[in-house]
Design a protein around this motif. Sequence first.
Motif, short mmCIF file in Angstrom:
data_model
loop_
_atom_site.label_atom_id
_atom_site.label_comp_id
_atom_site.label_asym_id
_atom_site.label_seq_id
_atom_site.Cartn_x
_atom_site.Cartn_y
_atom_site.Cartn_z
N ARG A 133 7.84 -21.49 15.99
CA ARG A 133 6.44 -21.34 15.57
C ARG A 133 6.29 -20.16 14.62
NH1 ARG A 133 3.11 -21.79 21.00
NH2 ARG A 133 1.35 -21.23 19.67
N TYR A 137 5.08 -20.39 10.72
CA TYR A 137 3.99 -19.59 10.17
C TYR A 137 4.41 -18.87 8.90
CZ TYR A 137 -0.16 -19.55 13.06
OH TYR A 137 -1.33 -19.89 13.65
N VAL A 138 5.53 -18.13 9.02
CA VAL A 138 5.97 -17.33 7.88
C VAL A 138 6.42 -18.22 6.73
CG1 VAL A 138 7.63 -15.59 7.15
CG2 VAL A 138 6.57 -15.42 9.40
N PHE A 140 5.38 -21.12 5.90
CA PHE A 140 4.25 -21.74 5.23
C PHE A 140 3.54 -20.75 4.32
CE2 PHE A 140 0.15 -24.13 5.22
CZ PHE A 140 0.68 -25.28 4.67
N GLY A 141 3.61 -19.46 4.68
CA GLY A 141 2.87 -18.46 3.92
C GLY A 141 3.71 -17.72 2.90
N THR A 142 4.97 -18.15 2.70
CA THR A 142 5.83 -17.43 1.78
C THR A 142 5.97 -18.21 0.48
OG1 THR A 142 7.03 -16.75 3.72
CG2 THR A 142 8.00 -16.21 1.61
N PRO A 143 5.73 -17.56 -0.65
CA PRO A 143 5.89 -18.29 -1.91
C PRO A 143 7.33 -18.74 -2.10
CG PRO A 143 5.27 -15.98 -2.32
CD PRO A 143 5.30 -16.17 -0.85
N PHE A 145 9.24 -19.08 -4.60
CA PHE A 145 10.11 -18.30 -5.48
C PHE A 145 10.60 -17.04 -4.78
CE2 PHE A 145 5.63 -17.63 -6.49
CZ PHE A 145 5.48 -16.27 -6.35
N PHE A 146 9.83 -16.53 -3.82
CA PHE A 146 10.27 -15.36 -3.07
C PHE A 146 11.37 -15.75 -2.07
CE2 PHE A 146 9.53 -12.18 0.44
CZ PHE A 146 10.13 -11.14 -0.23
N LEU A 149 14.53 -16.01 -3.99
CA LEU A 149 15.09 -14.70 -4.30
C LEU A 149 15.79 -14.09 -3.08
CD1 LEU A 149 15.09 -12.74 -6.66
CD2 LEU A 149 13.08 -11.67 -5.67
N LEU A 150 15.12 -14.20 -1.91
CA LEU A 150 15.73 -13.66 -0.69
C LEU A 150 17.05 -14.35 -0.38
CD1 LEU A 150 12.75 -13.29 1.82
CD2 LEU A 150 14.03 -11.48 0.69
N LEU A 152 19.08 -15.82 -2.44
CA LEU A 152 20.11 -15.40 -3.39
C LEU A 152 20.64 -14.01 -3.04
CD1 LEU A 152 18.91 -16.64 -6.89
CD2 LEU A 152 20.98 -17.26 -5.66
N ARG A 220 5.47 -28.30 12.44
CA ARG A 220 4.29 -28.01 13.25
C ARG A 220 3.58 -29.30 13.64
NH1 ARG A 220 1.07 -23.10 10.46
NH2 ARG A 220 -0.55 -23.71 11.91
N GLY A 270 3.81 -33.26 -3.48
CA GLY A 270 3.02 -32.31 -4.25
C GLY A 270 3.66 -30.93 -4.26
#
Lengths: 341, 310
Positions: A133, A137-138, A140-143, A145-146, A149-150, A152, A220, A270
Amino acid sequence: MGAVVAKRVLGSIGAIFGATVLAFIIMRALPGNPARLIVGPLATPHAVASVSHEIGLDKPVLTQYWLYISHFFQGDWGYSYADGKSVKALIGERLPATIELAIFSFALTMICAVVAALLVTYRQRPVADRILRGVAYVGFGTPPFFVALLLLIVFFRSFHVLPGPEGRLGLQAAPPPTVTHMYTLDALIAGQFSTFWSSFVHLLLPAIALGLSSFSFIVRLLRANLLEVSREPFLTVARGKGLRRWTAFRRHALPNAFLPTLTAGGLVLGEFLAGSVLIERVFNWPGIGSLVFDAIVKQDYAIVQTFILLSAVIFVLVNLVVDLLYAVIDPRVRIPSVATA
Amino acid sequence: MSSRLILGAEGAATLRPPGLEPPAAGVGERARRASRALLSDRRIAVPLGVLVALVLFAIFAPIFWKYGPNTQDLINSLKSPSTNHPMGTDQLGRDVFARFAQGARISLIVATLVTVAGAIVGGLIGLLAGTIGGFSDGVAMRAMDAILAFPPLILAMAVTVGLGIGLNTAAIGVALVSVPWYARLLRSEALRIRSLPFIEASYAIGMTRARVISRHVIPHMMPVLFIQMAAAFGYAVLGLASLSFVGLGAQVPTAEWGAMITEGLSYSLTGQWWISIFPGLGLLVTVTAASMLSDRLRDLLDPRGEYARL
């Protein structure tokens, strides 16, 4: 059944019509010269005038709209200002890379989501449930592209276990002989296992970055549906007539819980269309997303406009297919009287 | 002797099982109960606390921090985090902490404006479609369908390209994408509320439609509107950062989180991870807090939910 299908198809045609009108209004009717958008900021006034004439800016609005959509649906998408190639050729060139990534990411997302949801519901692992869970949460809220980067930084830069942003294959590897344009499949067909492995590991990080937010959403949904279905009386009946727990779960709970997830397919698409623009650049993936990203930077808007309208049409069509599929699988949709009985 | 007699009338009220309070008398009483339920809820404290801390940080950090977000210091470029530069410096020697704080300010302000604008426009469309109905309902909902035919971020890109690149047009794009969600939700809420018996009673005692809408329908929509706004705020932060990341939103040298990640991208793989990581973490924390807040609000306030305490 026929009525349901007809209604959905008509609705989709309406949605595509609405989308083209909206795109037309945004691109043409709002202030700002669309011809200038197409030829770019450095073009001569003469070039602007000739493009204005070509796309019919001197004609009445309705004629303009007609030209706009008839050009689009005939595949007449104009030319790239940056390198003079036709937009159709450019997109055709880049399409296989994006499709391969999308299919791989979709498969990975779905398999992981089903396995994770089964683990926390069927096997009832409360600790895993809490972790899942949190991840959902995290995630779903993380872009995206970030996330890219993480991944990589961790897997390429720190631990050197997966390849860096070098596209679909390693620098030395030659692409396999073209059959399907999917490097993994082509390599297998040609029997080149090292090329297959290389394209496979190159797919991993982009696929995770692209799929993480969809995974979070689907897991979820699936978890909640599985918990809900497992409280249904028909599962008690199935167990009561002597089915083993797993058989009852697989035959009765899973299919019922999976149905709403199908509808999420449209949402996933989408996410993938927009996500390709957000992450392909990070991995130097030679797909449509990085084509569009570069076109935005170079203000090469013929490509961007085509991508936008194409996305809308594909989005509507996939949602239509999902809905029709739903009707085929679910008797409550197929036969309206079942739902009310 | 039954406890009711010992405790008297007032005590009997406290013996009711929780969740079975008598129906609220009026809008004011309902709002008081809602805020009491929210303030006494422990699980909402975390996301709410994080968001309040972020707001305070965004207000005060840029005022009191010793470096400006765009002050260059080329001699000290690409320095790793230290006590002097807690988040390091970027390729132009700008202090990443100062830019991070400025980015928090930009993200929170623009996302708030986007959320409020989307809520007002979408809410009005939904309210009018749900209360007036008929032809205008049909037209409004078809227009919303046209917006929903696009993948969300891609329509926002279209608007930004069509209106001209920049943070303002990106904000318009993100707000436009959020409108149909408000409109659909509030339309169905309006239809639900309209069919409740007390609305019929209000008409029966001679209230006008305008008065019924302003006195009963709108206040009853508020919980659902707030839940949606909390979720939309997260999407707005994410959408704005994404547009800035691809170069359609905030332009160089604006310290916006998405744009900062793009700028630091090529340095991340040569070891200078701090330029992109901190703005990325800022996005992650903000958006996750907003979606947790929205979920908990839904549990506590949604009139259709099983946990509704009102």
